[in-house]
Motif scaffolding. Structure first.
Motif, PDB file in Angstrom:
ATOM      1  N   ASN A 171      12.903   8.717  -7.125  1.00 45.35           N
ATOM      2  CA  ASN A 171      13.468   8.834  -5.795  1.00 45.35           C
ATOM      3  C   ASN A 171      13.983  10.260  -5.747  1.00 45.35           C
ATOM      4  O   ASN A 171      14.987  10.586  -6.379  1.00 45.35           O
ATOM      5  N   PHE A 172      13.233  11.131  -5.086  1.00 45.10           N
ATOM      6  CA  PHE A 172      13.464  12.571  -5.091  1.00 45.10           C
ATOM      7  C   PHE A 172      13.458  13.060  -6.537  1.00 45.10           C
ATOM      8  O   PHE A 172      12.440  12.941  -7.190  1.00 45.10           O
ATOM      9  N   ASP A 173      14.572  13.569  -7.078  1.00 38.73           N
ATOM     10  CA  ASP A 173      14.576  14.079  -8.449  1.00 38.73           C
ATOM     11  C   ASP A 173      15.091  13.072  -9.469  1.00 38.73           C
ATOM     12  O   ASP A 173      15.179  13.368 -10.654  1.00 38.73           O
ATOM     13  N   GLU A 174      15.450  11.886  -9.019  1.00 38.45           N
ATOM     14  CA  GLU A 174      16.033  10.887  -9.909  1.00 38.45           C
ATOM     15  C   GLU A 174      14.967   9.912 -10.403  1.00 38.45           C
ATOM     16  O   GLU A 174      14.375   9.170  -9.619  1.00 38.45           O
ATOM     17  N   PRO A 175      14.697   9.883 -11.710  1.00 36.75           N
ATOM     18  CA  PRO A 175      13.733   8.917 -12.240  1.00 36.75           C
ATOM     19  C   PRO A 175      14.291   7.502 -12.133  1.00 36.75           C
ATOM     20  O   PRO A 175      15.451   7.250 -12.449  1.00 36.75           O
ATOM     21  N   THR A 204       0.864  -1.173   0.000  1.00 34.03           N
ATOM     22  CA  THR A 204       0.000   0.000   0.000  1.00 34.03           C
ATOM     23  C   THR A 204       0.903   1.227   0.000  1.00 34.03           C
ATOM     24  O   THR A 204       2.088   1.144   0.317  1.00 34.03           O
ATOM     25  N   TYR A 205       0.328   2.364  -0.369  1.00 34.25           N
ATOM     26  CA  TYR A 205       1.136   3.576  -0.453  1.00 34.25           C
ATOM     27  C   TYR A 205       0.354   4.785   0.037  1.00 34.25           C
ATOM     28  O   TYR A 205      -0.851   4.786   0.113  1.00 34.25           O
ATOM     29  N   GLY A 206       1.101   5.831   0.342  1.00 31.88           N
ATOM     30  CA  GLY A 206       0.524   7.087   0.801  1.00 31.88           C
ATOM     31  C   GLY A 206       1.624   7.910   1.418  1.00 31.88           C
ATOM     32  O   GLY A 206       2.777   7.536   1.337  1.00 31.88           O
ATOM     33  N   PRO A 207       1.444   9.022   2.038  1.00 29.13           N
ATOM     34  CA  PRO A 207       0.151   9.670   2.203  1.00 29.13           C
ATOM     35  C   PRO A 207      -0.296  10.442   0.964  1.00 29.13           C
ATOM     36  O   PRO A 207      -1.478  10.672   0.762  1.00 29.13           O
ATOM     37  N   ASN A 262       4.950  12.813  -1.644  1.00 34.32           N
ATOM     38  CA  ASN A 262       5.645  12.372  -0.425  1.00 34.32           C
ATOM     39  C   ASN A 262       5.285  10.914  -0.179  1.00 34.32           C
ATOM     40  O   ASN A 262       4.758  10.551   0.855  1.00 34.32           O
ATOM     41  N   LEU A 263       5.589  10.103  -1.141  1.00 30.22           N
ATOM     42  CA  LEU A 263       5.118   8.727  -1.190  1.00 30.22           C
ATOM     43  C   LEU A 263       5.939   7.811  -0.299  1.00 30.22           C
ATOM     44  O   LEU A 263       7.155   7.907  -0.254  1.00 30.22           O
ATOM     45  N   MET A 264       5.247   6.923   0.372  1.00 29.68           N
ATOM     46  CA  MET A 264       5.894   5.859   1.132  1.00 29.68           C
ATOM     47  C   MET A 264       5.122   4.574   0.864  1.00 29.68           C
ATOM     48  O   MET A 264       3.896   4.589   0.791  1.00 29.68           O
ATOM     49  N   PHE A 265       5.851   3.462   0.716  1.00 31.82           N
ATOM     50  CA  PHE A 265       5.239   2.155   0.555  1.00 31.82           C
ATOM     51  C   PHE A 265       5.316   1.402   1.879  1.00 31.82           C
ATOM     52  O   PHE A 265       6.301   1.527   2.608  1.00 31.82           O
ATOM     53  N   THR A 266       4.307   0.594   2.169  1.00 29.05           N
ATOM     54  CA  THR A 266       4.404  -0.329   3.294  1.00 29.05           C
ATOM     55  C   THR A 266       5.342  -1.458   2.864  1.00 29.05           C
ATOM     56  O   THR A 266       5.631  -1.600   1.668  1.00 29.05           O
TER      57      THR A 266
END
Length: 116
Positions: free
Chosen positions: A103-107, A50-53, A57-61
């Motif tokens: 990942n930040f500015d790096e595709p 799952t992802y959010g918030p 500002n994405l974070m994966f479980t």
């Protein structure tokens, strides 16, 4: 880039490119977004997270990984793919509709929506 909402990603996507990983010999690598959950399949195994918030500002479980085994070279590439995916902290849609994961500015990863 277009400013998307989480619903903009719902549906199936085919991975076209992953930074630093040769995926040319793999069968379809795909994932599906649905209501804050990412389901996917790589050459040997499947995964769910799952992802959010939010998309900037994405974070994966932690990834729930299931499935079988492949040859050593494919397993190494798959592990590297999942590691890259785990580094993603934002997603955008390009003007042409391509999904770009950063990942930040790096595709790190590029995908196109599965027609259908």
């Amino acid at each position: 880039m277009v400013s998307p909402t989480a619903e903009s990603f719902d549906g199936a996507w085919i991975v076209q490119r992953v930074k630093g990983i040769d995926i040319a010999g793999f069968d379809e690598m795909r994932f599906d977004f649905a209501e804050g959950t990412l389901y996917g399949s790589s050459p040997c195994r499947s995964f769910t997270t799952t992802y959010g918030p939010d998309l900037q500002n994405l974070m994966f479980t932690p990834f729930d990984i299931g499935g079988g085994l492949c040859d050593e070279q494919t397993m190494i590439a798959e592990r590297e793919f999942l590691q890259q995916l785990g580094l993603v902290n934002r997603m955008e849609l390009a003007e042409d509709g391509q999904l770009v994961m950063y990942n930040f500015d790096e595709p790190l990863l590029w995908a196109v929506r599965l027609p259908g």
